[in-house]
Design an enzyme around this catalytic site. Structure first.
Site, PDB file in Angstrom:
ATOM      1  N   GLU A  16      -5.640  -5.034  10.378  1.00 10.48           N
ATOM      2  CA  GLU A  16      -4.642  -4.002  10.633  1.00 10.48           C
ATOM      3  C   GLU A  16      -4.980  -3.274  11.936  1.00 10.48           C
ATOM      4  O   GLU A  16      -5.814  -2.358  11.930  1.00 10.48           O
ATOM      5  CB  GLU A  16      -4.631  -2.991   9.481  1.00 10.48           C
ATOM      6  CG  GLU A  16      -4.298  -3.587   8.144  1.00 10.48           C
ATOM      7  CD  GLU A  16      -3.683  -2.560   7.212  1.00 10.48           C
ATOM      8  OE1 GLU A  16      -2.582  -2.798   6.731  1.00 10.48           O
ATOM      9  OE2 GLU A  16      -4.295  -1.503   7.014  1.00 10.48           O
ATOM     10  N   HIS A  27      -9.525   1.178   4.717  1.00  6.75           N
ATOM     11  CA  HIS A  27      -8.252   1.350   5.435  1.00  6.75           C
ATOM     12  C   HIS A  27      -8.486   2.307   6.604  1.00  6.75           C
ATOM     13  O   HIS A  27      -9.273   3.248   6.491  1.00  6.75           O
ATOM     14  CB  HIS A  27      -7.192   1.900   4.475  1.00  6.75           C
ATOM     15  CG  HIS A  27      -5.816   1.894   5.051  1.00  6.75           C
ATOM     16  ND1 HIS A  27      -5.386   2.850   5.946  1.00  6.75           N
ATOM     17  CD2 HIS A  27      -4.780   1.034   4.890  1.00  6.75           C
ATOM     18  CE1 HIS A  27      -4.139   2.568   6.300  1.00  6.75           C
ATOM     19  NE2 HIS A  27      -3.748   1.479   5.677  1.00  6.75           N
ATOM     20  N   GLY A  36       2.714  -1.141   4.310  1.00  7.01           N
ATOM     21  CA  GLY A  36       2.742   0.283   3.963  1.00  7.01           C
ATOM     22  C   GLY A  36       4.163   0.742   3.716  1.00  7.01           C
ATOM     23  O   GLY A  36       4.761   0.505   2.660  1.00  7.01           O
ATOM     24  N   GLY A  37       4.755   1.372   4.732  1.00  5.86           N
ATOM     25  CA  GLY A  37       6.079   1.995   4.621  1.00  5.86           C
ATOM     26  C   GLY A  37       7.128   1.138   3.932  1.00  5.86           C
ATOM     27  O   GLY A  37       7.816   1.603   3.001  1.00  5.86           O
ATOM     28  N   GLY A  84       1.995   2.316  10.753  1.00  6.82           N
ATOM     29  CA  GLY A  84       2.927   3.434  10.616  1.00  6.82           C
ATOM     30  C   GLY A  84       3.550   3.876  11.929  1.00  6.82           C
ATOM     31  O   GLY A  84       4.142   4.959  12.013  1.00  6.82           O
ATOM     32  N   SER A  95       3.086  -2.034  10.386  1.00  5.14           N
ATOM     33  CA  SER A  95       4.538  -1.962  10.596  1.00  5.14           C
ATOM     34  C   SER A  95       5.255  -3.282  10.295  1.00  5.14           C
ATOM     35  O   SER A  95       6.170  -3.669  11.018  1.00  5.14           O
ATOM     36  CB  SER A  95       4.852  -1.482  12.020  1.00  5.14           C
ATOM     37  OG  SER A  95       4.335  -0.176  12.218  1.00  5.14           O
ATOM     38  N   GLU A 151      -6.890   4.710   7.693  1.00  2.89           N
ATOM     39  CA  GLU A 151      -6.669   6.135   7.391  1.00  2.89           C
ATOM     40  C   GLU A 151      -7.883   6.717   6.676  1.00  2.89           C
ATOM     41  O   GLU A 151      -8.207   7.892   6.851  1.00  2.89           O
ATOM     42  CB  GLU A 151      -5.382   6.304   6.561  1.00  2.89           C
ATOM     43  CG  GLU A 151      -4.147   6.070   7.428  1.00  2.89           C
ATOM     44  CD  GLU A 151      -2.932   5.553   6.685  1.00  2.89           C
ATOM     45  OE1 GLU A 151      -2.904   5.584   5.445  1.00  2.89           O
ATOM     46  OE2 GLU A 151      -1.995   5.089   7.362  1.00  2.89           O
ATOM     47  N   ASN A 201       0.872  -1.182   0.000  1.00  2.00           N
ATOM     48  CA  ASN A 201       0.000   0.000   0.000  1.00  2.00           C
ATOM     49  C   ASN A 201       0.905   1.227   0.000  1.00  2.00           C
ATOM     50  O   ASN A 201       1.495   1.564   1.018  1.00  2.00           O
ATOM     51  CB  ASN A 201      -0.891  -0.024   1.255  1.00  2.00           C
ATOM     52  CG  ASN A 201      -1.691   1.259   1.404  1.00  2.00           C
ATOM     53  OD1 ASN A 201      -1.829   2.026   0.452  1.00  2.00           O
ATOM     54  ND2 ASN A 201      -2.225   1.494   2.603  1.00  2.00           N
ATOM     55  N   TRP A 202       0.991   1.859  -1.163  1.00  2.00           N
ATOM     56  CA  TRP A 202       1.931   2.980  -1.287  1.00  2.00           C
ATOM     57  C   TRP A 202       1.406   4.264  -0.654  1.00  2.00           C
ATOM     58  O   TRP A 202       2.116   5.265  -0.593  1.00  2.00           O
ATOM     59  CB  TRP A 202       2.246   3.227  -2.766  1.00  2.00           C
ATOM     60  CG  TRP A 202       3.054   2.148  -3.415  1.00  2.00           C
ATOM     61  CD1 TRP A 202       3.382   0.924  -2.893  1.00  2.00           C
ATOM     62  CD2 TRP A 202       3.647   2.190  -4.721  1.00  2.00           C
ATOM     63  NE1 TRP A 202       4.135   0.215  -3.792  1.00  2.00           N
ATOM     64  CE2 TRP A 202       4.320   0.961  -4.921  1.00  2.00           C
ATOM     65  CE3 TRP A 202       3.678   3.148  -5.736  1.00  2.00           C
ATOM     66  CZ2 TRP A 202       5.005   0.678  -6.102  1.00  2.00           C
ATOM     67  CZ3 TRP A 202       4.358   2.859  -6.911  1.00  2.00           C
ATOM     68  CH2 TRP A 202       5.019   1.641  -7.085  1.00  2.00           C
ATOM     69  N   LYS A 203       0.138   4.266  -0.261  1.00  2.00           N
ATOM     70  CA  LYS A 203      -0.500   5.471   0.313  1.00  2.00           C
ATOM     71  C   LYS A 203      -0.294   6.668  -0.626  1.00  2.00           C
ATOM     72  O   LYS A 203      -0.279   6.483  -1.837  1.00  2.00           O
ATOM     73  CB  LYS A 203       0.041   5.736   1.719  1.00  2.00           C
ATOM     74  CG  LYS A 203       0.023   4.489   2.601  1.00  2.00           C
ATOM     75  CD  LYS A 203       0.212   4.805   4.053  1.00  2.00           C
ATOM     76  CE  LYS A 203       0.399   3.519   4.828  1.00  2.00           C
ATOM     77  NZ  LYS A 203       0.100   3.662   6.239  1.00  2.00           N
TER      78      LYS A 203
HETATM   79  C1  PEP Z   1      -0.864   0.147   5.796  1.00  2.00           C
HETATM   80  O1  PEP Z   1      -0.867   1.281   5.369  1.00  2.00           O
HETATM   81  O2  PEP Z   1      -1.743  -0.634   5.431  1.00  2.00           O
HETATM   82  C2  PEP Z   1       0.193  -0.246   6.718  1.00  2.00           C
HETATM   83  C3  PEP Z   1       0.111  -1.407   7.313  1.00  2.00           C
HETATM   84  O3  PEP Z   1       1.210   0.653   6.935  1.00  2.00           O
HETATM   85  P1  PEP Z   1       2.617   0.357   7.672  1.00  2.00           P
HETATM   86  O4  PEP Z   1       3.139  -0.936   7.123  1.00  2.00           O
HETATM   87  O5  PEP Z   1       3.475   1.527   7.294  1.00  2.00           O
HETATM   88  O6  PEP Z   1       2.343   0.276   9.127  1.00  2.00           O
END
Ligand code: PEP
Length: 252
Positions: free
Chosen positions: A168, A96, A235-236, A174, A214, A98, A9-11
């Site tokens: 999640e 998600h 994500g990251g 994050g 994370s 966010e 997930n590049w956000k």
């Molecule tokens: C996400 O955005 O779905 C996510 C899990 O982010 P991160 O891996 O950065 O915590």
């Protein structure tokens, strides 16, 4: 046997030119890995660039980070499932945290979007997860059950098998904090039981439940070893081709 699925997930990162570069790096880093499905969800404006760069093996699925439920119409700023399909997407991330936190999305909207994606022949990746307060209050299992049941409302067993679930925990996204393998496995097992209630054992057994929060090359191995963790939503770490490929490698 569920084939592991890893989605990046590049956000709101990587415009079109940076996208082509990251995809190139990713394809090179994934070379030689098999027995796993890999997907990326770049921003809408970068889908075209991603599709253009995903021209050689290994096969990487393309997806979006959200969609609208209508086919077309007066919904300024929104994108429909069929438009995404035309851009080469086969899945979209829904609900998600966010989106829920900053854009007011809720379970009933997730359900409408999931129905629309399924109708368009695409895969909804439905995100659920509790906040830190909810976990500390001991309400996490109940919260996720409510979210999941409402988000999948009205989806018949025949279609339910095409859905992917992403657990999640909001407190792990994050933040650098990860659910322990035991916490994650407990929730994934709980989710599988809810899916049995919704669609029967055979359907639930085939549904992939991803962990997100994370995930890095340092913690992926132990998380991905858990019996009900069928992959990860990353994500990251998905913005770094080498890191994402190392996570993918731990799933096979
Ligand atoms: C996400 O955005 O779905 C996510 C899990 O982010 P991160 O891996 O950065 O915590």
């Amino acid at each position: 046997m569920r084939i592991p699925l890893l989605i990046g997930n590049w956000k709101m990162n990587k415009g079109p030119s940076e996208t082509a570069e990251l995809v190139e790096g990713l394809l090179a880093a994934l070379e030689g890995i098999s027995g796993v499905d890999v997907g990326i969800a770049p921003p809408f404006v970068s889908l075209h660039a991603a599709k253009g760069a995903l021209v050689r093996p290994p096969m990487v699925l393309l997806g979006a980070q959200n969609c609208h439920w209508a086919e077309s119409g007066a919904f300024t700023g929104e994108i429909s499932p069929s438009m995404l399909a035309e851009c080469g997407c086969s899945f979209a991330i829904l609900g998600h945290s966010e989106r829920r936190q900053f854009f007011g999305e809720n379970d009933s909207g997730v359900s409408k979007r999931a129905h629309a994606l399924l109708k368009a022949g695409m895969v909804p990746v439905v995100c659920v997860g509790e906040t830190l307060d909810e976990r500390e209050a001991g309400a996490h299992l109940e919260v996720v059950e409510k979210q999941l049941t409402a988000s999948l409302e009205g989806i018949e067993a025949g279609s339910l098998g095409r859905v992917v679930i992403a657990y999640e925990p909001v407190w792990a996204i994050g933040t650098g904090k990860t659910a322990s393998p035991e916490q994650a496995q407990q929730m994934h097992e709980h989710i599988r039981k809810i899916l049995i209630k919704l669609g029967g054992a055979a359907v639930a057994d085939g549904i992939r439940i991803l962990y997100g929060g994370s995930v890095t090359p340092d913690n992926a191995a132990i998380l991905l070893k858990q019996p009900d963790i069928d992959g990860a939503l990353v994500g990251g770490a998905s913005l770094d081709a080498q890191k994402f490929a190392s996570i993918v490698r731990f799933s096979v």
